[in-house]
Motif scaffolding. Sequence first.
Motif, PDB file in Angstrom:
ATOM      1  N   LEU A   1      38.778  49.332  41.478  1.00  0.00           N
ATOM      2  CA  LEU A   1      40.191  49.340  41.856  1.00  0.00           C
ATOM      3  C   LEU A   1      40.525  50.574  42.700  1.00  0.00           C
ATOM      4  O   LEU A   1      41.280  50.490  43.672  1.00  0.00           O
ATOM      5  CB  LEU A   1      41.073  49.309  40.610  1.00  0.00           C
ATOM      6  CG  LEU A   1      41.071  47.999  39.815  1.00  0.00           C
ATOM      7  CD1 LEU A   1      41.798  48.169  38.484  1.00  0.00           C
ATOM      8  CD2 LEU A   1      41.724  46.880  40.620  1.00  0.00           C
ATOM      9  N   GLY A   2      39.935  51.717  42.334  1.00  0.00           N
ATOM     10  CA  GLY A   2      40.158  52.938  43.106  1.00  0.00           C
ATOM     11  C   GLY A   2      39.655  52.799  44.535  1.00  0.00           C
ATOM     12  O   GLY A   2      40.312  53.256  45.482  1.00  0.00           O
TER      13      GLY A   2
ATOM     14  N   ALA B   1      48.483  49.014  40.593  1.00  0.00           N
ATOM     15  CA  ALA B   1      49.191  48.696  39.355  1.00  0.00           C
ATOM     16  C   ALA B   1      48.236  48.302  38.237  1.00  0.00           C
ATOM     17  O   ALA B   1      48.597  48.369  37.052  1.00  0.00           O
ATOM     18  CB  ALA B   1      50.195  47.572  39.607  1.00  0.00           C
ATOM     19  N   ARG B   2      47.012  47.912  38.571  1.00  0.00           N
ATOM     20  CA  ARG B   2      46.026  47.495  37.567  1.00  0.00           C
ATOM     21  C   ARG B   2      45.126  48.631  37.106  1.00  0.00           C
ATOM     22  O   ARG B   2      44.264  48.436  36.239  1.00  0.00           O
ATOM     23  CB  ARG B   2      45.173  46.355  38.134  1.00  0.00           C
ATOM     24  CG  ARG B   2      45.974  45.111  38.505  1.00  0.00           C
ATOM     25  CD  ARG B   2      45.087  44.019  39.032  1.00  0.00           C
ATOM     26  NE  ARG B   2      44.142  43.555  38.032  1.00  0.00           N
ATOM     27  CZ  ARG B   2      43.118  42.715  38.287  1.00  0.00           C
ATOM     28  NH1 ARG B   2      42.910  42.306  39.531  1.00  0.00           N
ATOM     29  NH2 ARG B   2      42.316  42.337  37.323  1.00  0.00           N
ATOM     30  N   LEU B   3      45.305  49.818  37.681  1.00  0.00           N
ATOM     31  CA  LEU B   3      44.517  50.971  37.229  1.00  0.00           C
ATOM     32  C   LEU B   3      44.905  51.349  35.801  1.00  0.00           C
ATOM     33  O   LEU B   3      46.033  51.079  35.363  1.00  0.00           O
ATOM     34  CB  LEU B   3      44.762  52.166  38.153  1.00  0.00           C
ATOM     35  CG  LEU B   3      44.106  52.118  39.537  1.00  0.00           C
ATOM     36  CD1 LEU B   3      44.679  53.216  40.435  1.00  0.00           C
ATOM     37  CD2 LEU B   3      42.589  52.266  39.419  1.00  0.00           C
ATOM     38  N   PRO B   4      43.999  51.983  35.046  1.00  0.00           N
ATOM     39  CA  PRO B   4      44.328  52.424  33.683  1.00  0.00           C
ATOM     40  C   PRO B   4      45.513  53.371  33.690  1.00  0.00           C
ATOM     41  O   PRO B   4      45.688  54.162  34.608  1.00  0.00           O
ATOM     42  CB  PRO B   4      43.045  53.143  33.222  1.00  0.00           C
ATOM     43  CG  PRO B   4      41.968  52.596  34.080  1.00  0.00           C
ATOM     44  CD  PRO B   4      42.599  52.283  35.398  1.00  0.00           C
TER      45      PRO B   4
ATOM     46  N   GLN C   1      47.161  59.546  37.428  1.00  0.00           N
ATOM     47  CA  GLN C   1      46.643  59.140  38.739  1.00  0.00           C
ATOM     48  C   GLN C   1      47.249  57.806  39.158  1.00  0.00           C
ATOM     49  O   GLN C   1      47.617  57.602  40.320  1.00  0.00           O
ATOM     50  CB  GLN C   1      45.113  59.028  38.678  1.00  0.00           C
ATOM     51  CG  GLN C   1      44.407  60.245  38.112  1.00  0.00           C
ATOM     52  CD  GLN C   1      44.292  61.378  39.123  1.00  0.00           C
ATOM     53  OE1 GLN C   1      45.155  61.587  39.960  1.00  0.00           O
ATOM     54  NE2 GLN C   1      43.215  62.132  39.026  1.00  0.00           N
ATOM     55  N   ARG C   2      47.351  56.890  38.211  1.00  0.00           N
ATOM     56  CA  ARG C   2      47.898  55.566  38.507  1.00  0.00           C
ATOM     57  C   ARG C   2      49.329  55.677  39.020  1.00  0.00           C
ATOM     58  O   ARG C   2      49.698  55.018  40.006  1.00  0.00           O
ATOM     59  CB  ARG C   2      47.861  54.695  37.247  1.00  0.00           C
ATOM     60  CG  ARG C   2      48.537  53.328  37.398  1.00  0.00           C
ATOM     61  CD  ARG C   2      48.519  52.592  36.065  1.00  0.00           C
ATOM     62  NE  ARG C   2      49.191  51.309  36.154  1.00  0.00           N
ATOM     63  CZ  ARG C   2      50.500  51.131  36.012  1.00  0.00           C
ATOM     64  NH1 ARG C   2      51.285  52.184  35.789  1.00  0.00           N
ATOM     65  NH2 ARG C   2      51.023  49.927  36.095  1.00  0.00           N
ATOM     66  N   THR C   3      50.140  56.494  38.368  1.00  0.00           N
ATOM     67  CA  THR C   3      51.536  56.660  38.771  1.00  0.00           C
ATOM     68  C   THR C   3      51.644  57.169  40.200  1.00  0.00           C
ATOM     69  O   THR C   3      52.451  56.675  40.999  1.00  0.00           O
ATOM     70  CB  THR C   3      52.250  57.638  37.821  1.00  0.00           C
ATOM     71  OG1 THR C   3      52.228  57.107  36.494  1.00  0.00           O
ATOM     72  CG2 THR C   3      53.697  57.860  38.250  1.00  0.00           C
TER      73      THR C   3
END
Length: 468
Positions: A271-272, A448-451, A332-334
């Motif tokens: 995903l990254g 949006a699907r990252l942890p 990181q996701r945010t």
Amino acid sequence: MAAPPTPASLRTVLVPLALAQFICSFAGSNMTVMINDISHDLHTTVQGVQISITLFLLVMAALMIPGGKVTDRYGRKRCFLAGLVLYGIGAVLSAVAPGLGVLILGNSIFEGVGTALLIPPVYILTTLLFTDFAGRARAFGAIMAMAGVGGAAGPLIGGLITSAISWRAAFVFQALVIVVIIVFSRKIGDPLPPNPSRRLDIGGTVLSATGLVLIVMGILLAKVNVWLMLAFLLAGGLVMLWFFLWIRAKERAGREPLISIGLFRNRTANLGMVTQNIQWLLLMGTSFVAATYLQVVKGYSAIATGVIFTSATVGLLASSLSAGPMAKRYSQRTLIVAGFAVTILGAGVLLVTAWWLPSPWASSPGLLLIGLGLGAMLTPSVNVVQSSFGEAKQGEISGLSRSVSNLGSSLGTAIAGTILVIGLTSHAYAAAVITLAGIGLIGLGAAARLPRGQVAGTNPQDDPAYRE
């Protein structure tokens, strides 16, 4: 093996690494404001210059994975210096190019190969030298800030040099920066010794490079013939399938493939890398499309176009330099989700203002938002990917990560640039910007699907920095 680095020596090492990333990113975007000057001087077309830019980015993408692998065999510092030398030769060739062919040889081939050789060591050395999460975040923040500034400030610096001297002087500037980097690189130490037993998968290298070239060239052929475009895309897809089967067969036979299939089993890293690809696609796509539109359609000079791009540079620099403090406050996701949201908003503003307002400065608010959004998420995406694997995989994942990013850059100029070049009108510009915004939505979905937490190692749940 080099002695353990001190904090002071780490700061010294970071300077040439960040400068190297800057000049490589600069090379990918500064030519966008030279389109008219180069095409007139070399008696070529806008599409000819687009091909040179796209091929440079494509060569980087195609060779970045093997570039990461050879660092293990020959050493990270040695590959870094060899890449700098090749890049410098390419810059000099480009500066004296009598025609498009020599420009492609110098800029697309020599500089592209040099970049593919020197960039993986930048990220491998940073990951190995900066072992704590906060320090690594700051280091990647500085490097990605220079990457973003190189990409965003390329049009401004290139425009200033082109207007004051010549487009050829911009390549002389690159060669001089390379000399400075080589001088500063003397104090770099390699944390790990070379491993001469590591072999390069030649077959896998040829297949992956061929597949990527066919796909991107297929996109560039959209203006020439739709059926030819589809044929190239199909051939590229089949070659990439062959590449996957090749590396899987080698791995099952107990031999070392170009890249391990296991790298693709890490959902967070996958995903990254999707977000990385789309970030650079948006950066380079926006840079090429906006610069071409302002010069060819609106008739602005190189310096005027570069000055307009200052807003993107300011936004990107401001958000990139805040990466360290922001990483302490937000996951990181945010940061990546917010970055995509702001970038998409910027594309919308860019479209509306360019359509309704005649002033060239009307593009500035949209470019500022795009710069802020991209700068906010470049570092978190790199940290997510690099920190998902241990030291043993850093060579492979660095090469793969940079390849994915540079493929995004080449796809940005190929897809959005081709849409614009087909028409070179305000309507084509609008279609290109809308396409970029749509691709940005795909990146937002992946982010949006990252942890929901910081990824600081191979098992992020065990890291104290991992939080909601």
